[in-house]
Design an enzyme around this catalytic site. Sequence first.
Site, PDB file in Angstrom:
ATOM      1  CB  ALA A 136       2.956  -1.557   4.470  1.00  0.00           C
ATOM      2  CE  LYS A 137      -1.801  -8.090   9.202  1.00  0.00           C
ATOM      3  NZ  LYS A 137      -2.933  -7.371   9.732  1.00  0.00           N
ATOM      4  CB  VAL A 138       3.160  -0.391   9.392  1.00  0.00           C
ATOM      5  CG1 VAL A 138       4.138   0.271  10.351  1.00  0.00           C
ATOM      6  CG2 VAL A 138       3.714  -0.420   7.974  1.00  0.00           C
ATOM      7  CE1 TYR A 177      -4.137  -4.006  11.997  1.00  0.00           C
ATOM      8  CE2 TYR A 177      -1.996  -3.300  11.188  1.00  0.00           C
ATOM      9  CZ  TYR A 177      -3.193  -3.961  10.993  1.00  0.00           C
ATOM     10  OH  TYR A 177      -3.454  -4.578   9.789  1.00  0.00           O
TER      11      TYR A 177
END
Length: 301
Positions: free
Chosen positions: A153-155, A159
């Site tokens: 998932a691009k949480v 990052y």
Amino acid sequence: MYFTSNTVAFLDGEFVPAEQAACGVYAQSLHYGYAVFEGIRSYNTPNGAQIFKAEEHYERLHYSCKSVGLPLEYSVEELTRISYEVLDRNNLTDAYIRPLVYAATPNMSLKVATTSNVLIAVWEWGKYLGDQLLRLSVSPYQRPNPKAVPIEAKVSGHYVNSIIASSEAKGRGYDEALLLDMNGYVAEGPGANFFFERNGELFTAPAGSILRGITRNTIIDLAREAGITVHEQFFTPDELRTASAAFMTGTAAEVIGVASVDDVTFDTPFQQTIGGMLASHYHALVTGQTATRAASFAKQQ
Ligand code: PMP
């Protein structure tokens, strides 16, 4: 760079001046990195602005929201339509699109949010990693353990790992980091997937500790269409000594060649490698010059 006094953004159902799109300092997302986002590109094609793989990106946004329990009230179709409208209101065709789903409610609890906020911002952005071949270095930071966080998932919070890995590599004079997974296999870059070439075949890390990039999937499809074998399998940094070339892929970075990984250098001119060939196929595809593959674009609503 991201906005001027004329820029319009979509925020919670309205098109607002980007300057006025704000979030309070008590927001749950700010304290815990509890937000998800996408990175999408629109290209100027013979049919005007076309968002490349809008459906795939917005389906991944829904998947990311689900993975962390953030509600998302907009359908893939609505998000696509709104994105075209934000582009239009900013007179942009070649642009980067940044949807962000976050929890702006003041909330210091560690509970999933019951409501969410949606921002869709657009700006002109050159290739994220530039045009020059990259000098990579294996990072001392691993990719996050997939059993600790939903790594596919691009949480936003993930990052932090990307920021510290990339900054650490740059601090040592490299262009970008190459991160290993928890078992010591090559995973990916802080914001792009990694491929290498050997004996006319391509290798890339399998799903597990990577963000399964939409560009990665596109490149695998383009390679297979061109009759090139692609292996999704684990490999160590040592195995790169047997590689003839390497490249990275991502929506923001597109397809970019790799000059070296630490002391291993790839000497074949990038244009003469499989990656170089696929980079031009990719460019033709996203800019709508490959008519037969035009179906890859989500239709403008
Ligand atoms: N890996 C990471 C960690 C990324 O942030 C990105 C950029 N979204 C990618 C890979 C490439 O993904 P995509 O091709 O879908 O942009």
